[in-house]
Write a protein that holds these residues in place. Structure first.
Motif, PDB file in Angstrom:
ATOM      1  N   LEU A   1      74.605 100.807 -34.123  1.00 13.79           N
ATOM      2  CA  LEU A   1      74.940 101.477 -35.370  1.00 13.79           C
ATOM      3  C   LEU A   1      76.427 101.327 -35.660  1.00 13.79           C
ATOM      4  N   GLU A   2      76.833 101.594 -36.899  1.00 18.98           N
ATOM      5  CA  GLU A   2      78.246 101.496 -37.269  1.00 18.98           C
ATOM      6  C   GLU A   2      79.102 102.445 -36.441  1.00 18.98           C
ATOM      7  N   SER A   3      78.508 103.526 -35.993  1.00 21.92           N
ATOM      8  CA  SER A   3      79.235 104.508 -35.175  1.00 21.92           C
ATOM      9  C   SER A   3      79.521 103.985 -33.776  1.00 21.92           C
ATOM     10  N   GLY A   4      78.909 102.865 -33.424  1.00 19.49           N
ATOM     11  CA  GLY A   4      79.056 102.333 -32.080  1.00 19.49           C
ATOM     12  C   GLY A   4      77.946 102.771 -31.141  1.00 19.49           C
ATOM     13  N   GLN A   5      76.986 103.546 -31.640  1.00 18.47           N
ATOM     14  CA  GLN A   5      75.868 104.006 -30.816  1.00 18.47           C
ATOM     15  C   GLN A   5      74.903 102.844 -30.556  1.00 18.47           C
ATOM     16  N   LEU A   6      74.674 102.556 -29.273  1.00 22.06           N
ATOM     17  CA  LEU A   6      73.731 101.507 -28.893  1.00 22.06           C
ATOM     18  C   LEU A   6      72.339 102.100 -28.753  1.00 22.06           C
ATOM     19  N   ASN A   7      71.360 101.398 -29.281  1.00 19.51           N
ATOM     20  CA  ASN A   7      69.962 101.819 -29.186  1.00 19.51           C
ATOM     21  C   ASN A   7      69.125 100.672 -28.638  1.00 19.51           C
ATOM     22  N   GLN A   8      68.067 101.035 -27.910  1.00 19.99           N
ATOM     23  CA  GLN A   8      67.156 100.022 -27.358  1.00 19.99           C
ATOM     24  C   GLN A   8      65.729 100.362 -27.777  1.00 19.99           C
ATOM     25  N   VAL A   9      64.994  99.352 -28.207  1.00 20.24           N
ATOM     26  CA  VAL A   9      63.629  99.535 -28.710  1.00 20.24           C
ATOM     27  C   VAL A   9      62.651  98.779 -27.812  1.00 20.24           C
ATOM     28  N   TRP A  10      61.609  99.466 -27.368  1.00 19.68           N
ATOM     29  CA  TRP A  10      60.528  98.858 -26.584  1.00 19.68           C
ATOM     30  C   TRP A  10      59.227  99.035 -27.357  1.00 19.68           C
ATOM     31  N   TYR A  11      58.400  98.003 -27.353  1.00 19.23           N
ATOM     32  CA  TYR A  11      57.191  98.027 -28.178  1.00 19.23           C
ATOM     33  C   TYR A  11      56.221  96.971 -27.672  1.00 19.23           C
ATOM     34  N   ASP A  12      55.103  96.814 -28.365  1.00 22.70           N
ATOM     35  CA  ASP A  12      54.155  95.739 -28.067  1.00 22.70           C
ATOM     36  C   ASP A  12      54.043  94.839 -29.281  1.00 22.70           C
ATOM     37  N   ASN A  13      53.892  93.539 -29.024  1.00 24.40           N
ATOM     38  CA  ASN A  13      53.731  92.562 -30.092  1.00 24.40           C
ATOM     39  C   ASN A  13      52.513  91.690 -29.773  1.00 24.40           C
ATOM     40  N   PRO A  14      52.185  90.717 -30.606  1.00 28.42           N
ATOM     41  CA  PRO A  14      50.994  89.897 -30.325  1.00 28.42           C
ATOM     42  C   PRO A  14      50.991  89.261 -28.941  1.00 28.42           C
ATOM     43  N   GLU A  15      52.158  88.834 -28.453  1.00 32.58           N
ATOM     44  CA  GLU A  15      52.207  88.190 -27.139  1.00 32.58           C
ATOM     45  C   GLU A  15      51.867  89.174 -26.023  1.00 32.58           C
ATOM     46  N   SER A  16      52.487  90.348 -26.033  1.00 30.32           N
ATOM     47  CA  SER A  16      52.229  91.320 -24.965  1.00 30.32           C
ATOM     48  C   SER A  16      50.794  91.839 -25.030  1.00 30.32           C
ATOM     49  N   LEU A  17      50.272  91.991 -26.244  1.00 28.17           N
ATOM     50  CA  LEU A  17      48.896  92.465 -26.390  1.00 28.17           C
ATOM     51  C   LEU A  17      47.905  91.422 -25.892  1.00 28.17           C
ATOM     52  N   SER A  18      48.151  90.155 -26.209  1.00 27.67           N
ATOM     53  CA  SER A  18      47.245  89.091 -25.765  1.00 27.67           C
ATOM     54  C   SER A  18      47.160  89.039 -24.246  1.00 27.67           C
ATOM     55  N   ILE A  19      48.276  89.263 -23.580  1.00 29.46           N
ATOM     56  CA  ILE A  19      48.288  89.256 -22.118  1.00 29.46           C
ATOM     57  C   ILE A  19      47.413  90.383 -21.572  1.00 29.46           C
ATOM     58  N   LYS A  20      47.522  91.555 -22.173  1.00 28.53           N
ATOM     59  CA  LYS A  20      46.706  92.695 -21.706  1.00 28.53           C
ATOM     60  C   LYS A  20      45.220  92.483 -22.023  1.00 28.53           C
ATOM     61  N   VAL A  21      44.931  91.922 -23.193  1.00 31.70           N
ATOM     62  CA  VAL A  21      43.533  91.644 -23.541  1.00 31.70           C
ATOM     63  C   VAL A  21      42.937  90.645 -22.558  1.00 31.70           C
ATOM     64  N   SER A  22      43.721  89.640 -22.183  1.00 30.61           N
ATOM     65  CA  SER A  22      43.254  88.664 -21.198  1.00 30.61           C
ATOM     66  C   SER A  22      42.959  89.343 -19.871  1.00 30.61           C
ATOM     67  N   MET A  23      43.818  90.295 -19.467  1.00 28.63           N
ATOM     68  CA  MET A  23      43.581  91.049 -18.236  1.00 28.63           C
ATOM     69  C   MET A  23      42.294  91.852 -18.338  1.00 28.63           C
TER      70      MET A  23
END
Length: 371
Positions: A315-337
């Motif tokens: 952010l402009e304030s200098g606050q660092l943020n981190q985002v974790w999520y699932d996308n088609p690649e991560s979902l495909s791996i779990k579906v395969s499992m």
């Protein structure tokens, strides 16, 4: 375990299962083809169960769904669309655990649910009970199993094609205090929906860090843990998230390329670290953030260890943020499992977290699940 199952049998045999006579007359059929107002007659099959919390059903990929769990006041036309695609509709329900053992309250509740399903031409119910039942509450655990077994019995007496399922934690190891009789529940229902999301709620550490919402290693181990206690793989449906979390990183002199993101300690049910330290975002909003050229970010990164995507933004304030999520690649791996383990199928919480304004990204998410 034998005592629990014996208790279930006794309860099922002794409790009254008188069904509301023919239920109340079903509501007028909203479909031009009135046959669509009949409950589906399909038997057991591979499942793609999607959950919905809003009237967004027109954007769903109905060609692959088999069951839709509804957690909102329904649009009558939803019935026509779902049944025309041979998709079951099940109503999301809960029951207060402090009433377990109150046979009168339980029987009244069961009859109310049967009547609701009949009046709305639905195909069953999905239990979402997430209250803690601690290790010293073995009677409560047995009563829960017996109650759900009785519910299934009475629903099947009305229509053997009605579906009764239950949502459970990602592992049978007393996650979030849910020390349920998971084997008994698997026998008392058509199948269990394993909630493979919000997995940051069981981190015992003095140093909490941002991490994956649905890491492959824990999802896989949880499924193996279920089969190790005797739950058949074909009684397990893997539910994955179409959302993620953004976390504020704590500390001085953090750069945009920081990998380890320290976060606030937000205890949950006796555990130091939880995803409550973050803020939940639908996948559609995460896509918007990644496409935002004015946002200072790393762009999408990948964790080989967790088989999950993430990114940082400043952010402009200098606050660092981190985002974790699932996308088609991560979902495909779990579906395969899930396929490799022979699971009953897959599920999504929730289908509404995609956007028609992002047709390419939306189709890729559906394709990942359909794989």
């Amino acid at each position: 375990m034998k005592q629990v199952l014996l208790f279930i049998v006794v309860v099922v045999i002794t409790m009254s299962h008188t069904v509301v006579a023919a239920a109340a007359a079903a509501a007028a059929c909203p479909c031009s083809d009135t046959s669509l107002c009949q409950p589906l007659t399909v038997g057991p099959r591979q499942e793609f169960l999607g959950f919905t919390t809003g009237p967004n059903y027109e954007q769903f990929d109905w060609s692959h769904l088999t069951t839709l769990g509804v957690y909102y006041n329904i649009d009558p036309q939803l019935l026509c669309v779902a049944h025309s695609h041979n998709v079951r509709l099940v109503n999301g329900v809960a029951f207060p655990i402090d009433q377990l053992g109150n046979t009168q309250a339980q029987e009244q509740w069961i009859q109310q649910q049967i009547q609701w399903v009949q009046e709305n031409n639905f195909d069953g119910i999905n239990f979402d009970i997430e209250d803690p039942i601690w290790p010293n509450m073995t009677l409560t655990s047995a009563l829960l199993t017996a109650f759900i077994a009785q519910t299934t019995y009475e629903f099947k007496q009305v229509n053997p094609n009605y579906q009764v399922t239950a949502d459970v934690s990602w592992s049978p190891n007393c996650i979030d205090g849910r020390c349920y009789d998971f084997f008994g529940l698997s026998q008392a229902t058509d199948f269990l929906v394993v909630m493979d999301y919000d997995l940051r709620s069981q981190v015992f550490s003095d140093q909490c860090t941002a991490s994956a919402n649905s890491p492959l290693d824990l999802v896989t181990q949880g499924m193996i843990n279920f089969t190790n206690i005797g739950v058949p793989a074909n009684k397990l449906v893997m539910a994955v998230p179409w959302y993620g979390y953004t976390y504020q990183c704590l500390g001085d002199s953090l750069s945009i390329d920081t990998i380890v993101c320290p976060i606030a300690l937000v205890p949950f049910l006796g555990v130091n670290c939880s995803d409550a330290a973050g803020k939940q975002f639908p996948y559609s909003q995460i896509v918007e953030m990644l496409a935002n050229q004015s946002l200072v970010s790393t762009g999408e990164l990948w964790s080989d260890e967790l088989s999950s995507p993430f990114f940082n933004y400043m952010l402009e304030s200098g606050q660092l943020n981190q985002v974790w999520y699932d996308n088609p690649e991560s979902l495909s791996i779990k579906v395969s499992m899930a396929k490799k383990l022979g699971l009953r199928g897959v599920s999504v919480w929730v289908l509404d977290f995609l956007s028609t304004a992002q047709p390419t990204e939306t189709q890729m998410m559906w394709d990942a699940m359909n794989s």
